[in-house]
Design a protein around this motif. Structure first.
Motif, PDB file in Angstrom:
ATOM      1  N   LEU A  83     -17.077  95.651  76.249  1.00  0.00           N
ATOM      2  CA  LEU A  83     -16.630  96.310  75.023  1.00  0.00           C
ATOM      3  C   LEU A  83     -17.486  97.530  74.690  1.00  0.00           C
ATOM      4  O   LEU A  83     -16.970  98.603  74.362  1.00  0.00           O
ATOM      5  CB  LEU A  83     -16.647  95.328  73.851  1.00  0.00           C
ATOM      6  N   LEU A  84     -18.787  97.367  74.789  1.00  0.00           N
ATOM      7  CA  LEU A  84     -19.677  98.481  74.437  1.00  0.00           C
ATOM      8  C   LEU A  84     -19.568  99.629  75.438  1.00  0.00           C
ATOM      9  O   LEU A  84     -19.646 100.802  75.049  1.00  0.00           O
ATOM     10  CB  LEU A  84     -21.114  97.986  74.341  1.00  0.00           C
ATOM     11  N   TYR A  89     -18.830  88.685  62.168  1.00  0.00           N
ATOM     12  CA  TYR A  89     -20.081  88.275  62.791  1.00  0.00           C
ATOM     13  C   TYR A  89     -20.136  88.684  64.265  1.00  0.00           C
ATOM     14  O   TYR A  89     -21.207  89.004  64.779  1.00  0.00           O
ATOM     15  CB  TYR A  89     -20.293  86.769  62.601  1.00  0.00           C
ATOM     16  N   PHE A  90     -18.978  88.710  64.937  1.00  0.00           N
ATOM     17  CA  PHE A  90     -18.974  89.197  66.315  1.00  0.00           C
ATOM     18  C   PHE A  90     -19.259  90.698  66.359  1.00  0.00           C
ATOM     19  O   PHE A  90     -20.014  91.168  67.215  1.00  0.00           O
ATOM     20  CB  PHE A  90     -17.636  88.895  66.993  1.00  0.00           C
ATOM     21  N   LEU A  91     -18.691  91.464  65.437  1.00  0.00           N
ATOM     22  CA  LEU A  91     -18.944  92.902  65.427  1.00  0.00           C
ATOM     23  C   LEU A  91     -20.391  93.206  65.056  1.00  0.00           C
ATOM     24  O   LEU A  91     -20.958  94.211  65.509  1.00  0.00           O
ATOM     25  CB  LEU A  91     -17.981  93.607  64.478  1.00  0.00           C
ATOM     26  N   THR A  92     -21.009  92.353  64.240  1.00  0.00           N
ATOM     27  CA  THR A  92     -22.439  92.503  63.962  1.00  0.00           C
ATOM     28  C   THR A  92     -23.244  92.310  65.246  1.00  0.00           C
ATOM     29  O   THR A  92     -24.126  93.115  65.580  1.00  0.00           O
ATOM     30  CB  THR A  92     -22.892  91.487  62.899  1.00  0.00           C
ATOM     31  N   TYR A  93     -22.938  91.252  65.955  1.00  0.00           N
ATOM     32  CA  TYR A  93     -23.626  90.957  67.216  1.00  0.00           C
ATOM     33  C   TYR A  93     -23.394  92.068  68.237  1.00  0.00           C
ATOM     34  O   TYR A  93     -24.321  92.499  68.941  1.00  0.00           O
ATOM     35  CB  TYR A  93     -23.127  89.621  67.748  1.00  0.00           C
ATOM     36  N   LEU A  94     -22.167  92.563  68.304  1.00  0.00           N
ATOM     37  CA  LEU A  94     -21.829  93.647  69.227  1.00  0.00           C
ATOM     38  C   LEU A  94     -22.689  94.878  68.954  1.00  0.00           C
ATOM     39  O   LEU A  94     -23.265  95.479  69.870  1.00  0.00           O
ATOM     40  CB  LEU A  94     -20.343  93.989  69.090  1.00  0.00           C
ATOM     41  N   ALA A  95     -22.786  95.244  67.684  1.00  0.00           N
ATOM     42  CA  ALA A  95     -23.576  96.424  67.323  1.00  0.00           C
ATOM     43  C   ALA A  95     -25.056  96.225  67.618  1.00  0.00           C
ATOM     44  O   ALA A  95     -25.742  97.152  68.072  1.00  0.00           O
ATOM     45  CB  ALA A  95     -23.367  96.751  65.846  1.00  0.00           C
ATOM     46  N   GLU A  96     -25.556  95.030  67.375  1.00  0.00           N
ATOM     47  CA  GLU A  96     -26.976  94.758  67.623  1.00  0.00           C
ATOM     48  C   GLU A  96     -27.328  94.872  69.095  1.00  0.00           C
ATOM     49  O   GLU A  96     -28.483  95.189  69.451  1.00  0.00           O
ATOM     50  CB  GLU A  96     -27.330  93.367  67.101  1.00  0.00           C
ATOM     51  N   GLU A 139     -27.725 103.446  69.749  1.00  0.00           N
ATOM     52  CA  GLU A 139     -27.357 102.656  68.581  1.00  0.00           C
ATOM     53  C   GLU A 139     -25.843 102.690  68.407  1.00  0.00           C
ATOM     54  O   GLU A 139     -25.186 103.679  68.748  1.00  0.00           O
ATOM     55  CB  GLU A 139     -28.037 103.208  67.325  1.00  0.00           C
ATOM     56  N   ALA A 140     -25.276 101.619  67.853  1.00  0.00           N
ATOM     57  CA  ALA A 140     -23.833 101.574  67.621  1.00  0.00           C
ATOM     58  C   ALA A 140     -23.383 102.721  66.726  1.00  0.00           C
ATOM     59  O   ALA A 140     -22.276 103.256  66.905  1.00  0.00           O
ATOM     60  CB  ALA A 140     -23.437 100.233  67.015  1.00  0.00           C
ATOM     61  N   ARG A 141     -24.208 103.118  65.784  1.00  0.00           N
ATOM     62  CA  ARG A 141     -23.842 104.199  64.858  1.00  0.00           C
ATOM     63  C   ARG A 141     -23.664 105.537  65.579  1.00  0.00           C
ATOM     64  O   ARG A 141     -23.109 106.481  65.005  1.00  0.00           O
ATOM     65  CB  ARG A 141     -24.872 104.326  63.751  1.00  0.00           C
ATOM     66  N   ASP A 142     -24.132 105.642  66.828  1.00  0.00           N
ATOM     67  CA  ASP A 142     -24.012 106.881  67.595  1.00  0.00           C
ATOM     68  C   ASP A 142     -22.849 106.847  68.579  1.00  0.00           C
ATOM     69  O   ASP A 142     -22.741 107.720  69.449  1.00  0.00           O
ATOM     70  CB  ASP A 142     -25.318 107.151  68.362  1.00  0.00           C
TER      71      ASP A 142
END
Length: 457
Positions: A183-184, A200-207, A216-219
């Motif tokens: 996914l990433l 909670y999965f999207l939190t884990y994905l971003a981490e 970083e996910a924000r980028d």
């Protein structure tokens, strides 16, 4: 099945139905309800039998107010119907040749429910879902990373693809089953502006983004995140963490297999999810104990009950969802006129601890507030029959990997004190190392468990 794209009604609203004055919305509902009841009486063996059993004259049901007092449709009745009249139950109301798709529920509360869809039903599902995602900030021409589960016939799979196509959105149907790395890497390569999945999965994905793709996910180019499938997206701590991780807006949506894919959506006011489809369904709020109707005014809480309108293959009348919600408002600056709510859990997940009603999502929210000493992952261990206990509630909480062992007792007491102060429930907390508890993926991880992870069932 490709679904032809439809254009939005305006820049702010997908459908004019979202902005109908209450009196106009009720007139539309009443007319559609009469048509749906007549359809049930003519074509559903399940509801003909139910009407006869309860002495209901379907021709006397003229308005939404007439629903009050009619029998509910319970999940176990649908399961029994599926068993006695396979493959789609006695409640199927369309001929075999009219059914073009079958969806299945997750089966987390028992055997999966199977729902038939005609071509018209697919369009209805897409229309309801488009209103929810448009409120979430999704727009035609966007691209979407699909991080809900794609397998097993779940409504977060193919139906979400179909409604994205209906909106003119390009769906990238990777699915949560593909795993975090896949996914990433797709997100980094394709840079879709939208992501949808469980909170909670999207939190884990971003981490995991820095480890997997070195950024970083924000980028990674995400503009809007839509979360649903489990309670949590409406919790301030969860939302703020997700927004920080992804650098994007985060809004909630809500749906379910039996009525449609998605049909509640949160707007830019982020004060709860709007009821968006008075022309396609009726949403009632009831007291989960007495079954009495509750007026959906700000602060009211109860269980959602749905009646489908304009539905052909598997229409349901007064279906009890067991979703426990709190109404957050009845008007909004966005112009949508449907009331707004937060889902706090399922009434069948609620625990009663020494007379106190406790929803697992409330415990999760409190534990998340104690980061970074803890990761936020937890399990409530309900090693007792049913939902009621007189004993302190066992709680397993992950501590951060770098937490000094000398502080373990202090942090454990902080968790217990936080929950006792906020919820008036006594817990016995066990701290475990970071990574000891399973992480969410395409299968939702239950916060309440009847056994400890890693121990025999």
């Amino acid at each position: 099945m490709y679904v032809k794209a439809v254009k939005p009604f305006s820049d702010r609203h997908w459908s004019q139905a979202e902005t109908l004055a209450p009196a106009d919305a009720r007139r539309v509902q009443d007319e559609a309800l009469r048509e749906q009841i007549a359809y049930l009486a003519a074509r559903s063996a399940f509801y003909r039998a139910k009407f006869a059993e309860h002495g209901v004259d379907p021709t006397a049901i003229r308005t939404v107010e007439d629903l009050d007092g009619l029998p509910f449709t319970e999940k176990h009745e649908l399961r029994d119907s599926l068993v006695s009249s396979p493959p789609l139950g006695a409640h199927v109301a369309a001929a075999d040749q009219e059914i073009v798709q079958i969806q299945a529920s997750s089966g987390t509360t028992g055997s999966p429910s199977y729902v038939g869809l005609t071509a018209s039903d697919i369009t209805t599902w897409c229309e309801m879902g488009a209103r929810a995602l448009y409120a979430n900030g999704f727009r035609p021409g966007d691209r979407l990373l699909h991080a809900f589960g794609m397998s097993k016939g779940f409504v977060g799979g193919l139906p979400l693809v179909q409604l994205a196509q209906y909106m003119g959105i390009v769906d990238i149907p990777i699915g949560a089953e593909a795993g975090v790395e896949r996914l990433l890497r797709v997100q980094a390569d394709q840079r879709p502006g939208l992501v949808a999945g469980t909170p909670y999965f999207l939190t884990y994905l971003a981490e995991k983004a820095p480890t997997v793709v070195g950024r970083e996910a924000r980028d990674l180019g995400v503009r809007a995140v839509s979360v649903g499938g489990e309670p949590g997206g409406g919790l301030t701590s969860v939302r703020e963490n997700l927004e920080s991780l992804w650098g994007a807006t985060v809004r909630e949506m809500l749906g379910g297999t039996d009525i449609g894919c998605l049909y509640w959506g949160e707007c830019e006011a982020v004060d709860g999810m709007h009821f968006l489809s008075p022309d396609l369904m009726v949403a009632e709020l009831i007291d989960p104990v007495t079954g009495a109707r509750v007026e959906p005014v700000a602060g009211a809480e109860g269980e959602l009950v749905y009646t489908a309108l304009r539905r052909q293959a598997s229409p349901l009348l007064r279906f009890r969802t067991r979703d426990h919600v709190v109404v957050t408002g009845t008007d909004c600056a966005c112009g949508r006129t449907g009331f707004t709510l937060r889902c706090v859990g399922r009434t069948d997940d609620m625990l009663i601890v020494r007379g106190i009603n406790l929803f697992p999502s409330a415990v999760k929210d409190l534990v998340l507030q104690l980061r970074p000493e803890v990761t936020g992952e937890l399990r409530i261990i309900a090693e007792f029959a049913g939902h009621v206990t007189q004993k302190p509630l066992p709680l397993v909480v992950e501590h951060a990997a770098d937490l000094d062992p000398a502080r373990h007792d202090e942090v454990r007491r902080r968790v217990e004190d936080q929950i006792k102060s906020a919820l008036n429930v006594r817990t016995v907390v066990e701290l475990v190392p970071e990574g000891a508890l399973d992480r969410p993926d395409h299968v939702k991880v239950a916060l309440v468990q009847r056994h400890r992870e890693g121990t025999p069932r």
